[in-house]
Scaffold this motif. Structure first.
Motif, PDB file in Angstrom:
ATOM      1  N   GLN B  97       1.365  -7.737  -6.267  1.00 33.77           N
ATOM      2  CA  GLN B  97       2.462  -7.148  -5.499  1.00 33.77           C
ATOM      3  C   GLN B  97       2.463  -5.635  -5.646  1.00 33.77           C
ATOM      4  O   GLN B  97       2.703  -4.909  -4.671  1.00 33.77           O
ATOM      5  N   GLU B 100      -0.166  -4.195  -3.345  1.00 35.50           N
ATOM      6  CA  GLU B 100       0.276  -4.261  -1.947  1.00 35.50           C
ATOM      7  C   GLU B 100       1.303  -3.175  -1.648  1.00 35.50           C
ATOM      8  O   GLU B 100       1.234  -2.483  -0.636  1.00 35.50           O
ATOM      9  N   LEU B 101       2.254  -3.025  -2.559  1.00 31.53           N
ATOM     10  CA  LEU B 101       3.313  -2.041  -2.351  1.00 31.53           C
ATOM     11  C   LEU B 101       2.768  -0.619  -2.357  1.00 31.53           C
ATOM     12  O   LEU B 101       3.195   0.213  -1.556  1.00 31.53           O
ATOM     13  N   LEU B 103      -0.210   0.379  -1.504  1.00 33.24           N
ATOM     14  CA  LEU B 103      -0.888   0.598  -0.231  1.00 33.24           C
ATOM     15  C   LEU B 103       0.111   0.862   0.890  1.00 33.24           C
ATOM     16  O   LEU B 103      -0.047   1.783   1.689  1.00 33.24           O
TER      17      LEU B 103
END
Lengths: 131, 131
Positions: B97, B100-101, B103
């Motif tokens: 996570q 992802e965050l 990015l």
DNA sequence: GCTTGACTTAGAGTTCACTCGAAGGAGTAG
DNA sequence: CTACTCCTTCGAGTGAACTCTAAGTCAAGC
């Protein structure tokens, strides 16, 4: 141009979900004469962006607003400010999530190593021996 | 000792949710003779940890397993390894996570500054002038 | 002793984001 | 022509995590 099943493969998203996003006003592919959806690279890029927004918990409703602003934009009605506002709002949320995750990552790592301290014999990922 | 409404205030969580967590096997407060829930500081700390796990998307079901392992632990049945496995599993998810965050944070920041480049007159958060 | 307000329970309802199913149409290979 | 696959729509179903309701209990203050 790509069919929905190709987009599904390329973005690792079910065709069902892609149609659902369209129904929710997030995505507007072209259609063939017979009504079949056709996606180009721009559609794919946009879908990938949407998936990122979703993965970071931007509600579908807000993404729809963002898209709607794009489509409402015209010479005598510029929506740039509103879109910017939505982006900045989400940016704030993303940063909050980042902070929360970083804290939690630390807590978990701490707990894991305290388990290792109490049970030095435990196998599995040890604090890396390398370097 | 705290009442449920005090815990609610202290953890910014509705009393409903606190009872729900108890029903789901995440939390085991003491009870008065008349059956009223009573929480001490350890309960609060544990609840705060649970809230962290939830905020980072650990399913309630897994948290319940984790708690159940604690309570199942005894001299002839050590559950440390299983608890460690659950923690490490969640740690992996948390790290995913985070990636992802990070990015997405970059993508949004990039988009915001491209809006600013196109519309240099836009007010609001400019790339900070300070320092 | 009675009122008040916080507490209790079981269970139903809500929201969000999918996820699936049924029924049918279009295009292509043999 | 027929079989096959992929497409279509509409609407219903699912699962997770709350969130709320209703009906009732209890202890403290007056």
């Amino acid at each position: 141009m790509y069919s929905i099943s190709e987009v599904s493969r390329l973005t690792d998203t079910s065709a069902h979900t892609i149609r659902y996003y369209e129904k929710e006003g997030l995505l507007f592919p072209d259609r063939t004469a017979s009504g079949v959806r056709q996606y180009d690279d721009k559609h794919i890029d946009w879908l990938r962006f949407v998936l990122r927004l979703r993965a970071t918990h931007m509600p579908i409703d807000q993404i729809r607003q963002y898209v709607a602003l794009f489509r409402a934009s015209s010479d005598d009605h510029d929506t740039t400010l509103d879109r910017l506002a939505l982006l900045e709002q989400h940016q704030t949320l993303v940063r909050a999530q980042l902070a929360e995750l970083q804290l939690t990552e630390q807590m978990i790592t701490e707990k894991i190593s305290s388990y290792h301290r109490l049970h030095p014999s435990i196998p599995g990922k040890q604090p890396s021996q390398s370097r």
